[in-house]
Design a protein around this motif. Structure first.
Motif, short mmCIF file in Angstrom:
data_model
loop_
_atom_site.label_atom_id
_atom_site.label_comp_id
_atom_site.label_asym_id
_atom_site.label_seq_id
_atom_site.Cartn_x
_atom_site.Cartn_y
_atom_site.Cartn_z
N ASP A 156 0.83 -1.21 0.00
CA ASP A 156 0.00 0.00 0.00
C ASP A 156 0.86 1.25 0.00
OD1 ASP A 156 -3.06 0.88 0.80
OD2 ASP A 156 -1.55 2.24 1.64
N SER A 157 0.65 2.14 -0.97
CA SER A 157 1.49 3.33 -1.09
C SER A 157 1.35 4.26 0.11
CB SER A 157 1.18 4.07 -2.39
OG SER A 157 -0.16 4.51 -2.41
N GLU A 158 0.15 4.43 0.64
CA GLU A 158 -0.03 5.30 1.80
C GLU A 158 0.64 4.71 3.03
OE1 GLU A 158 -3.57 7.70 4.17
OE2 GLU A 158 -4.12 6.33 2.56
N LYS A 208 3.26 2.81 2.97
CA LYS A 208 4.70 3.03 2.77
C LYS A 208 5.09 4.45 3.16
CE LYS A 208 5.22 -0.21 -1.07
NZ LYS A 208 5.55 -0.33 -2.49
N GLU A 209 4.26 5.43 2.82
CA GLU A 209 4.53 6.83 3.20
C GLU A 209 4.55 6.97 4.72
OE1 GLU A 209 1.74 9.48 1.35
OE2 GLU A 209 2.22 8.75 -0.66
#
Length: 80
Positions: free
Chosen positions: A52-54, A56-57
């Protein structure tokens, strides 16, 4: 409660908890509970979070800011 990242991964956010200052335990610790049906769902949840990109952020923000000193994971099951 939000929990968008957890919900996308298949988990159900149950809440964030920490000791009340002065009433037992360090006030620099916290506990987050995410509900899943079984261990297989938990493993799937963890795989989805890694992708999940969020998420990872958030991990990168925590790493850079130092806001998480220690992270422990445990699997609990409901007994009643």
């Amino acid at each position: 409660m939000g929990g968008g990242i957890s919900k996308r991964g298949g988990g159900e956010p149950l809440g964030y908890f920490r000791p009340k200052k002065g009433y037992g335990g360090e006030d620099k610790s916290a506990l987050s509970l995410i509900g899943v049906r079984n261990l297989a769902d938990y493993e799937s949840y963890r795989e989805k979070l890694v992708a999940d990109s969020e998420a990872k952020e958030n991990v990168e923000f925590a790493r850079q800011s130092g806001c998480i000193l220690i992270e422990d994971r445990s699997w609990f099951y409901q007994i009643a």
